[in-house]
Design an enzyme around this catalytic site. Structure first.
Site, short mmCIF file in Angstrom:
data_model
loop_
_atom_site.label_atom_id
_atom_site.label_comp_id
_atom_site.label_asym_id
_atom_site.label_seq_id
_atom_site.Cartn_x
_atom_site.Cartn_y
_atom_site.Cartn_z
N TYR A 163 0.83 -1.21 0.00
CA TYR A 163 0.00 0.00 0.00
C TYR A 163 0.87 1.26 0.00
CZ TYR A 163 -3.95 3.04 1.10
OH TYR A 163 -4.92 4.00 1.05
N PHE B 152 -7.88 18.73 -25.26
CA PHE B 152 -8.59 17.46 -25.43
C PHE B 152 -9.91 17.52 -24.67
CE2 PHE B 152 -9.48 12.99 -24.32
CZ PHE B 152 -9.71 12.54 -25.61
N ASP B 153 -10.88 16.69 -25.05
CA ASP B 153 -12.23 16.84 -24.48
C ASP B 153 -12.30 16.61 -22.96
OD1 ASP B 153 -11.75 14.23 -25.23
OD2 ASP B 153 -13.85 13.72 -25.45
N ASP C 43 0.26 18.74 -21.40
CA ASP C 43 -0.55 17.52 -21.50
C ASP C 43 0.29 16.59 -22.37
OD1 ASP C 43 -2.16 15.45 -22.28
OD2 ASP C 43 -3.94 16.67 -22.60
N ALA D 220 0.35 13.25 -23.09
CA ALA D 220 -0.09 11.91 -23.48
C ALA D 220 0.76 11.30 -24.60
CB ALA D 220 -1.56 11.95 -23.90
N LYS E 203 -1.11 6.01 -23.61
CA LYS E 203 -0.59 6.27 -24.96
C LYS E 203 0.91 6.01 -24.96
CE LYS E 203 -4.56 8.82 -24.85
NZ LYS E 203 -5.39 8.96 -23.66
N HIS F 3 -20.45 12.48 -26.48
CA HIS F 3 -20.13 11.51 -27.53
C HIS F 3 -20.06 10.07 -27.03
CE1 HIS F 3 -16.29 12.60 -25.80
NE2 HIS F 3 -15.74 11.53 -26.33
N1 F0G Z 1 -5.06 14.32 -23.02
C1 F0G Z 1 -5.02 13.89 -24.30
C2 F0G Z 1 -4.26 14.67 -25.31
C3 F0G Z 1 -5.70 12.73 -24.65
O1 F0G Z 1 -5.68 12.33 -25.91
C4 F0G Z 1 -6.40 12.01 -23.65
C5 F0G Z 1 -7.14 10.81 -23.97
C6 F0G Z 1 -6.39 12.50 -22.33
C7 F0G Z 1 -5.70 13.66 -22.06
C8 F0G Z 1 -7.12 11.78 -21.22
O2 F0G Z 1 -6.46 10.63 -20.87
O3 F0G Z 1 -8.00 8.74 -21.45
O4 F0G Z 1 -6.09 8.43 -19.89
O5 F0G Z 1 -8.05 9.72 -19.18
N2 F0G Z 1 -7.38 10.42 -25.13
C9 F0G Z 1 -8.01 9.20 -25.53
C10 F0G Z 1 -8.20 9.24 -27.01
C11 F0G Z 1 -9.25 8.85 -24.78
O6 F0G Z 1 -8.89 8.34 -27.52
O7 F0G Z 1 -7.65 10.11 -27.69
P1 F0G Z 1 -7.21 9.31 -20.32
#
Ligand code: F0G
Length: 460
Positions: A72, A124-125, A215, A217, A258, A450
């Site tokens: 833990y 990103f969304d 960000d 990713a 990613k 979506h």
């Molecule tokens: N930032 C970017 C640029 C992303 O593409 C994503 C996720 C996230 C943050 C959020 O990360 O999914 O680990 O919570 N993108 C995925 C996609 C869902 O299909 O492009 P997460």
């Protein structure tokens, strides 16, 4: 003669995927309310819904899974991951989270207040969602070149420095808590950001005493593009480029699904101890104790190895060239795709592909549905449905781009799969003029609609 590139790995295990017929898929997609997220994966032949958490791990990562320390507190796997994060990013403070949006949730709980403005490049969304949920505004400062899908620009993910300066000049200093720079910029088509741009954005941030958060990713894919496209970095290793680009930032949120080459995971990394301390409170509340934050020990170990593998040039070269291979086949067929090709995906330009379908009938979604019916290929709409409604007027926000994203999972599909996808798209493209009607929404969530939206086919 230059030899063709070949993947620096071979297959040790295979997973079977099921072919199906057009008739079966017509029925299945109707049952799924024309939402590709609702399809059971066995009804999909090639799954390009996302490159997130869908890649294949290496033997070394699987071996590390067996070594996972599930304590833990003070897990050895946590320490391995902390060490890997610091080596690759240079950030001394680190918090694991269960995925990228969780990292956003924790960090934004500290940094975002009602009425704030957060400038960035086509957030990103989930990033936008976490900002708007806190009654703040995500301000898109992406360069204008990003919105012309056929224009060749090496770094279409860049932030427009003038737009950024304007945001600072036209708002009181405490209204902008930080700037977020997404590398590569997913929403703008997986387009990279140059070191020069990160440097300039960081200078503006410093001038206004505002932190810069990356960000990250797809930071390794971004680093590959810097090495290939940006003057002065050709002889740098990917790892050195990564250290350089993070050196201009104050922190990062990471979706490890990613460029972490794992199926689940994320983290926050920071330079400032005080900010880290504040974030720890929310991490414990939302994610878990500081040394696991929603991740298993074994997953943290696999991520430590994944970060190392993802920042190797040979891996990145075959990864990005596989995506480009698909793009080139589509261009040969005359199919309108966003150019230059993105790092993780090829984006179909639905405004040019099916201009015959009205925009308020969700033409990009209509194209994604057709791709599924015709070839069993699952893609995702990056257009009006994803853009959500304006939180104040509740009207559809029509983004400049209506795209269908073909996201390529890492180390998963072969070039033959790419050829198959190209052939299916050519067939659809050849009969595109018959596409006249799209879909209407029958049910939607107020935010991030979506994922769960229900649609109906408009047939008259
Ligand atoms: N930032 C970017 C640029 C992303 O593409 C994503 C996720 C996230 C943050 C959020 O990360 O999914 O680990 O919570 N993108 C995925 C996609 C869902 O299909 O492009 P997460």
């Amino acid at each position: 003669m230059n030899l063709p590139y070949a993947e620096p790995y071979k297959t040790k295990m295979v997973e079977y995927i099921k072919p199906s017929t057009v008739e079966e898929r017509k029925k299945w997609i109707e049952e799924a309310n024309y939402n590709l997220f609702n399809l059971s994966s066995e009804k999909v032949f090639i799954d390009l819904l996302t490159d997130s958490g869908t890649g294949a791990m290496s033997d070394k990562q699987w071996a590390e899974m067996m070594m996972g320390d599930e304590s833990y507190a003070g897990s050895q796997s946590y320490l391995k991951l902390k060490d890997a994060v610091e080596k690759i990013t240079g950030f001394p403070y680190f918090l694991p989270t269960h995925q990228g949006r969780a990292a956003e949730n924790v960090l934004f709980s500290v940094m975002v207040k009602e009425g704030n403005i957060i400038p960035g490049n086509a957030h990103f969304d989930t990033t936008k969602g976490h900002i708007e949920f806190r009654k703040a505004t995500a301000l898109d400062c992406t360069i204008d070149e990003a919105f012309d899908t056929s224009l060749h620009h090496p770094f279409k993910g860049n932030i427009d420095i003038e737009k950024l300066e304007n945001a600072f000049r036209s708002n009181p200093p405490d209204k902008i808590p930080f700037v977020v720079h997404t590398i590569t910029c997913n929403t703008a088509g997986g387009q990279p950001v140059s070191i020069e741009n990160i440097k300039k954005v960081s200078q503006v941030c410093k001038k206004y005493h505002t932190p810069l958060i990356i960000d990250a990713a797809r930071f390794a894919e971004n680093a590959y593009f810097i090495k290939i496209r940006e003057e002065g970095y050709q002889d740098w290793s990917i790892k050195k480029i990564c250290r350089e680009l993070f050196s201009y930032a104050d922190g990062m949120t990471m979706s490890a699904k990613k460029d972490g080459l794992v199926n689940m995971g994320g983290f926050i990394a920071l330079r400032d101890e005080e900010l880290y301390k504040q974030a720890t409170v929310f991490n414990i509340m939302y994610e878990g104790f500081l040394t696991y934050g929603g991740m298993n020990g074994r997953d943290m170990g696999a991520l430590a190895v994944g970060l190392d593998e993802a920042t190797e040039f040979d891996y990145l070269e075959t990864r990005i060239k596989q995506v480009a291979f698909l793009g080139e086949r589509l261009v040969e067929h005359g199919i309108p795709v966003l150019q230059p090709f993105g790092g993780h995906a090829i984006f179909l330009d639905a405004n040019k592909f099916v201009p015959t379908i009205p925009r308020n009938e969700y033409r990009a979604q209509a194209l994604a549905i057709e791709l599924y019916i015709e070839g069993g290929i699952r893609s995702v709409e990056i257009g009006t449905i994803l853009a959500d409604r304006d939180p104040f007027t509740h009207q559809n926000r029509y983004p400049d781009l209506e795209l269908v994203r073909l996201a390529i999972p890492r180390r998963t599909y072969s070039l033959n799969h790419m050829r198959y996808i190209a052939a299916v798209l050519k067939k659809i493209y050849d009969s595109r003029e018959q596409a006249k009607r799209g879909y209407s929404i029958v049910d939607e969530a107020p935010i991030m609609r979506h994922f769960t939206v229900k649609l109906e086919k408009i047939s008259h």
